[in-house]
Motif scaffolding. Structure first.
Motif, PDB file in Angstrom:
ATOM      1  N   PHE A 197      46.984  28.281  42.742  1.00  0.00           N
ATOM      2  CA  PHE A 197      46.904  27.299  43.765  1.00  0.00           C
ATOM      3  C   PHE A 197      47.995  26.249  43.618  1.00  0.00           C
ATOM      4  N   ARG A 198      48.362  26.053  42.451  1.00  0.00           N
ATOM      5  CA  ARG A 198      49.496  24.913  42.268  1.00  0.00           C
ATOM      6  C   ARG A 198      50.405  25.351  43.277  1.00  0.00           C
ATOM      7  N   ALA A 199      51.161  26.770  43.162  1.00  0.00           N
ATOM      8  CA  ALA A 199      52.085  26.938  44.290  1.00  0.00           C
ATOM      9  C   ALA A 199      51.940  26.732  45.579  1.00  0.00           C
ATOM     10  N   HIS A 200      50.692  26.662  46.185  1.00  0.00           N
ATOM     11  CA  HIS A 200      50.396  26.540  47.447  1.00  0.00           C
ATOM     12  C   HIS A 200      50.059  24.963  47.609  1.00  0.00           C
ATOM     13  N   GLY A 201      50.611  24.116  46.938  1.00  0.00           N
ATOM     14  CA  GLY A 201      50.237  22.522  47.163  1.00  0.00           C
ATOM     15  C   GLY A 201      48.865  22.253  46.854  1.00  0.00           C
ATOM     16  N   MET A 202      48.228  22.854  45.978  1.00  0.00           N
ATOM     17  CA  MET A 202      46.761  22.593  45.595  1.00  0.00           C
ATOM     18  C   MET A 202      46.624  22.503  44.078  1.00  0.00           C
ATOM     19  N   PRO A 203      47.390  21.518  43.463  1.00  0.00           N
ATOM     20  CA  PRO A 203      47.183  21.142  42.076  1.00  0.00           C
ATOM     21  C   PRO A 203      45.660  20.759  41.640  1.00  0.00           C
ATOM     22  N   ASP A 204      44.716  19.932  42.721  1.00  0.00           N
ATOM     23  CA  ASP A 204      43.526  19.658  42.164  1.00  0.00           C
ATOM     24  C   ASP A 204      42.673  20.684  41.894  1.00  0.00           C
ATOM     25  N   ILE A 205      43.080  21.698  42.691  1.00  0.00           N
ATOM     26  CA  ILE A 205      42.205  23.340  42.632  1.00  0.00           C
ATOM     27  C   ILE A 205      42.430  24.002  41.346  1.00  0.00           C
ATOM     28  N   ALA A 206      43.818  23.979  41.026  1.00  0.00           N
ATOM     29  CA  ALA A 206      44.272  24.514  39.890  1.00  0.00           C
ATOM     30  C   ALA A 206      43.865  23.862  38.641  1.00  0.00           C
ATOM     31  N   ASP A 207      43.684  22.618  38.785  1.00  0.00           N
ATOM     32  CA  ASP A 207      43.228  21.833  37.533  1.00  0.00           C
ATOM     33  C   ASP A 207      41.715  21.569  37.645  1.00  0.00           C
ATOM     34  N   ASP A 208      41.072  22.265  38.410  1.00  0.00           N
ATOM     35  CA  ASP A 208      39.503  21.996  38.571  1.00  0.00           C
ATOM     36  C   ASP A 208      38.846  22.685  37.108  1.00  0.00           C
ATOM     37  N   ASP A 209      38.006  21.946  36.761  1.00  0.00           N
ATOM     38  CA  ASP A 209      36.767  22.666  35.789  1.00  0.00           C
ATOM     39  C   ASP A 209      36.308  24.064  36.172  1.00  0.00           C
ATOM     40  N   PRO A 210      36.149  24.761  35.120  1.00  0.00           N
ATOM     41  CA  PRO A 210      35.564  26.150  35.217  1.00  0.00           C
ATOM     42  C   PRO A 210      34.054  25.918  35.649  1.00  0.00           C
ATOM     43  N   MET A 211      33.527  26.969  35.948  1.00  0.00           N
ATOM     44  CA  MET A 211      32.206  26.825  35.986  1.00  0.00           C
ATOM     45  C   MET A 211      31.302  26.633  34.780  1.00  0.00           C
ATOM     46  N   PRO A 212      30.492  25.605  34.977  1.00  0.00           N
ATOM     47  CA  PRO A 212      29.935  25.019  33.705  1.00  0.00           C
ATOM     48  C   PRO A 212      28.850  26.010  33.040  1.00  0.00           C
ATOM     49  N   LEU A 213      28.916  26.425  31.717  1.00  0.00           N
ATOM     50  CA  LEU A 213      28.104  27.451  31.027  1.00  0.00           C
ATOM     51  C   LEU A 213      26.715  27.470  31.627  1.00  0.00           C
ATOM     52  N   ASP A 214      25.858  26.250  31.778  1.00  0.00           N
ATOM     53  CA  ASP A 214      24.582  26.430  32.127  1.00  0.00           C
ATOM     54  C   ASP A 214      24.436  26.908  33.640  1.00  0.00           C
ATOM     55  N   VAL A 215      25.571  26.658  34.468  1.00  0.00           N
ATOM     56  CA  VAL A 215      25.601  27.337  35.693  1.00  0.00           C
ATOM     57  C   VAL A 215      25.682  28.778  35.586  1.00  0.00           C
ATOM     58  N   LEU A 216      26.586  29.060  34.772  1.00  0.00           N
ATOM     59  CA  LEU A 216      26.710  30.464  34.402  1.00  0.00           C
ATOM     60  C   LEU A 216      25.380  31.367  34.236  1.00  0.00           C
ATOM     61  N   ARG A 217      24.752  30.821  33.431  1.00  0.00           N
ATOM     62  CA  ARG A 217      23.532  31.266  32.876  1.00  0.00           C
ATOM     63  C   ARG A 217      22.381  31.384  33.828  1.00  0.00           C
ATOM     64  N   GLY A 218      22.570  30.691  34.811  1.00  0.00           N
ATOM     65  CA  GLY A 218      21.507  30.997  35.947  1.00  0.00           C
ATOM     66  C   GLY A 218      21.987  31.762  37.023  1.00  0.00           C
ATOM     67  N   LEU A 219      23.019  32.455  37.039  1.00  0.00           N
ATOM     68  CA  LEU A 219      23.416  33.375  37.897  1.00  0.00           C
ATOM     69  C   LEU A 219      23.487  34.962  37.419  1.00  0.00           C
ATOM     70  N   HIS A 220      23.702  35.767  38.414  1.00  0.00           N
ATOM     71  CA  HIS A 220      23.790  37.101  37.993  1.00  0.00           C
ATOM     72  C   HIS A 220      25.201  37.286  38.008  1.00  0.00           C
ATOM     73  N   VAL A 221      25.785  37.657  36.743  1.00  0.00           N
ATOM     74  CA  VAL A 221      27.430  37.795  36.365  1.00  0.00           C
ATOM     75  C   VAL A 221      27.516  39.276  35.858  1.00  0.00           C
ATOM     76  N   TRP A 222      28.666  39.586  36.376  1.00  0.00           N
ATOM     77  CA  TRP A 222      28.969  41.002  35.894  1.00  0.00           C
ATOM     78  C   TRP A 222      30.694  40.676  35.642  1.00  0.00           C
ATOM     79  N   VAL A 223      30.937  41.669  34.712  1.00  0.00           N
ATOM     80  CA  VAL A 223      32.635  41.600  34.227  1.00  0.00           C
ATOM     81  C   VAL A 223      32.970  43.035  34.661  1.00  0.00           C
TER      82      VAL A 223
END
Length: 164
Positions: A25-51
């Motif tokens: 996103f940084r290369a598309h002029g969106m450094p704030d998105i590139a620097d955004d924090d990842p999804m918090p662990l407590d939020v991840l725990r409340g979702l269905h997550v696959w890898v």
């Protein structure tokens, strides 16, 4: 590449993948998105997550039921593994999961003009939602409250017959 449920011990790795996948996103002029924090662990725990693992996670997807659809909260593919169909495979996996639970398809919100966002999802059979459901409208409002410009965002939906 194996798609399987994420293990809670892998959640910090998923955060690192999300951070790495945001860097373009940084290369598309969106450094704030590139620097955004990842999804918090407590939020991840409340979702269905696959890898997608090979054998360690290289990509992940998180979803939850919203208004009769499986809403995709996040898809992250590490840039070292991008453009190999992993994101599409994860979306198809969640589509199957949704169908097995009687959900009508997938929804997500994304950036309208970023090539690996809305245009990518449209190639995978997603279509713009003209009238968001109440739950989807609440997600958009929450994104706006976090600083995402609703004019740059789009709600997309894919029904089983729309998949490619």
């Amino acid at each position: 590449m194996q798609i399987r449920p994420a293990l809670p011990a892998e959640f910090p790795t998923l955060q690192a993948i999300e951070v790495a996948s945001g860097e373009p996103f940084r290369a598309h002029g969106m450094p704030d998105i590139a620097d955004d924090d990842p999804m918090p662990l407590d939020v991840l725990r409340g979702l269905h997550v696959w890898v997608a693992a090979d054998p360690e996670p290289v990509a992940w997807i998180a979803a939850e039921p919203v208004d009769g659809y499986a809403h995709v909260e996040q898809v992250s593919v590490h840039p070292d593994h991008a453009r190999r169909g992993i994101g599409a495979a994860l979306l198809d996996h969640v589509q199957d999961w949704a169908a097995a639970r009687g959900l009508r398809g997938l929804t997500l919100t994304t950036f309208r003009a970023i090539p690996w966002n809305a245009p990518y999802y449209e190639r995978l059979g997603f279509r713009e939602v003209a009238e968001p459901t109440p739950g989807l409208a609440a997600i958009v409002a929450a994104e706006a409250a976090r600083g995402l410009d609703p004019a740059e965002r789009v709600c997309l939906r894919r029904s089983p017959q729309q998949g490619v």
